[in-house]
Design a protein around this motif. Structure first.
Motif, mmCIF file in Angstrom:
data_model
loop_
_atom_site.group_PDB
_atom_site.id
_atom_site.type_symbol
_atom_site.label_atom_id
_atom_site.label_comp_id
_atom_site.label_asym_id
_atom_site.label_seq_id
_atom_site.Cartn_x
_atom_site.Cartn_y
_atom_site.Cartn_z
ATOM 1 N N PHE A 126 0.841 -1.190 0.000
ATOM 2 C CA PHE A 126 0.000 0.000 0.000
ATOM 3 C C PHE A 126 0.878 1.241 0.000
ATOM 4 O O PHE A 126 1.856 1.310 0.729
ATOM 5 N N VAL A 127 0.508 2.203 -0.841
ATOM 6 C CA VAL A 127 1.204 3.488 -0.902
ATOM 7 C C VAL A 127 0.179 4.595 -0.754
ATOM 8 O O VAL A 127 -1.027 4.359 -0.877
ATOM 9 N N GLU A 128 0.668 5.817 -0.524
ATOM 10 C CA GLU A 128 -0.239 6.922 -0.249
ATOM 11 C C GLU A 128 -0.920 7.500 -1.477
ATOM 12 O O GLU A 128 -2.050 7.941 -1.416
ATOM 13 N N ARG A 129 -0.202 7.534 -2.592
ATOM 14 C CA ARG A 129 -0.711 8.254 -3.753
ATOM 15 C C ARG A 129 -0.659 7.394 -5.011
ATOM 16 O O ARG A 129 0.147 6.481 -5.120
ATOM 17 N N GLN A 130 -1.519 7.752 -5.971
ATOM 18 C CA GLN A 130 -1.573 7.016 -7.237
ATOM 19 C C GLN A 130 -0.249 7.084 -7.984
ATOM 20 O O GLN A 130 0.217 6.081 -8.537
ATOM 21 N N ASP A 131 0.383 8.254 -8.008
ATOM 22 C CA ASP A 131 1.651 8.378 -8.730
ATOM 23 C C ASP A 131 2.742 7.537 -8.065
ATOM 24 O O ASP A 131 3.613 6.991 -8.742
ATOM 25 N N ALA A 132 2.667 7.381 -6.750
ATOM 26 C CA ALA A 132 3.633 6.530 -6.042
ATOM 27 C C ALA A 132 3.418 5.066 -6.430
ATOM 28 O O ALA A 132 4.390 4.307 -6.569
ATOM 29 N N ALA A 133 2.167 4.666 -6.626
ATOM 30 C CA ALA A 133 1.873 3.291 -7.050
ATOM 31 C C ALA A 133 2.451 3.032 -8.439
ATOM 32 O O ALA A 133 3.060 1.989 -8.687
ATOM 33 N N ASP A 134 2.305 3.991 -9.330
ATOM 34 C CA ASP A 134 2.829 3.835 -10.684
ATOM 35 C C ASP A 134 4.363 3.805 -10.686
ATOM 36 O O ASP A 134 4.971 2.999 -11.399
ATOM 37 N N ARG A 135 4.990 4.646 -9.889
ATOM 38 C CA ARG A 135 6.465 4.635 -9.788
ATOM 39 C C ARG A 135 6.962 3.319 -9.215
ATOM 40 O O ARG A 135 7.927 2.729 -9.715
ATOM 41 N N LEU A 136 6.290 2.841 -8.167
ATOM 42 C CA LEU A 136 6.684 1.583 -7.548
ATOM 43 C C LEU A 136 6.548 0.427 -8.536
ATOM 44 O O LEU A 136 7.416 -0.446 -8.610
ATOM 45 N N LEU A 137 5.470 0.416 -9.308
ATOM 46 C CA LEU A 137 5.292 -0.608 -10.334
ATOM 47 C C LEU A 137 6.505 -0.639 -11.265
ATOM 48 O O LEU A 137 7.083 -1.693 -11.511
ATOM 49 N N ASN A 138 6.900 0.522 -11.774
ATOM 50 C CA ASN A 138 8.033 0.588 -12.696
ATOM 51 C C ASN A 138 9.324 0.104 -12.044
ATOM 52 O O ASN A 138 10.107 -0.618 -12.660
ATOM 53 N N GLU A 139 9.548 0.485 -10.794
ATOM 54 C CA GLU A 139 10.759 0.063 -10.084
ATOM 55 C C GLU A 139 10.771 -1.449 -9.862
ATOM 56 O O GLU A 139 11.811 -2.093 -10.010
ATOM 57 N N LEU A 140 9.628 -2.017 -9.505
ATOM 58 C CA LEU A 140 9.561 -3.466 -9.277
ATOM 59 C C LEU A 140 9.771 -4.245 -10.577
ATOM 60 O O LEU A 140 10.468 -5.259 -10.583
ATOM 61 N N VAL A 141 9.201 -3.761 -11.664
ATOM 62 C CA VAL A 141 9.382 -4.424 -12.962
ATOM 63 C C VAL A 141 10.856 -4.359 -13.358
ATOM 64 O O VAL A 141 11.427 -5.355 -13.810
ATOM 65 N N ARG A 142 11.497 -3.211 -13.169
ATOM 66 C CA ARG A 142 12.932 -3.092 -13.477
ATOM 67 C C ARG A 142 13.765 -4.034 -12.622
ATOM 68 O O ARG A 142 14.807 -4.517 -13.048
ATOM 69 N N ALA A 143 13.303 -4.307 -11.398
ATOM 70 C CA ALA A 143 14.019 -5.216 -10.494
ATOM 71 C C ALA A 143 13.715 -6.681 -10.805
ATOM 72 O O ALA A 143 14.240 -7.577 -10.145
ATOM 73 N N GLY A 144 12.849 -6.938 -11.790
ATOM 74 C CA GLY A 144 12.583 -8.306 -12.216
ATOM 75 C C GLY A 144 11.355 -8.953 -11.616
ATOM 76 O O GLY A 144 11.142 -10.149 -11.784
#
Length: 101
Positions: free
Chosen positions: A66-84
């Motif tokens: 869980f994150v606070e904001r929608q943009d944080a969710a989208d950033r986290l998605l990108n970071e997790l995908v980059r991490a595999g």
């Protein structure tokens, strides 16, 4: 009445500085993935207690972050995908069709 998670759900809540959040998430995801693989290997060899394990293919596990904001969710998605990691987001800024897919 107090809300309680199901017995099969593990909850981890940590208050962390901004800079330490993502490295800690990767650390936890790696640990959970290792534990899951150990249980799968034991089950395949018929070793250990597998009572209470979920039915199905037994090949995956799910983690909710869980994150606070929608943009944080989208950033986290990108970071997790980059991490595999395979990851998805779900938030109110998405079209219903995207939420359903």
């Amino acid at each position: 009445e107090r809300s309680v998670a199901a017995a099969s759900v593990t909850q981890l809540v940590e208050v962390r500085s901004h800079d330490s959040k993502f490295p800690r998430l990767l650390e936890q995801l790696g640990r959970w993935q290792q534990q899951h693989e150990v249980r799968l290997n034991a089950r395949e060899r018929g070793i250990g207690d597998t009572a209470g394990e979920s039915e199905g293919d037994g090949e995956s596990f799910s983690v909710l972050v869980f994150v606070e904001r929608q943009d944080a969710a989208d950033r986290l998605l990108n970071e997790l995908v980059r991490a595999g990691y395979r990851a998805l987001t779900l938030h109110g800024g998405m079209d219903q069709a995207d939420r359903d897919s």
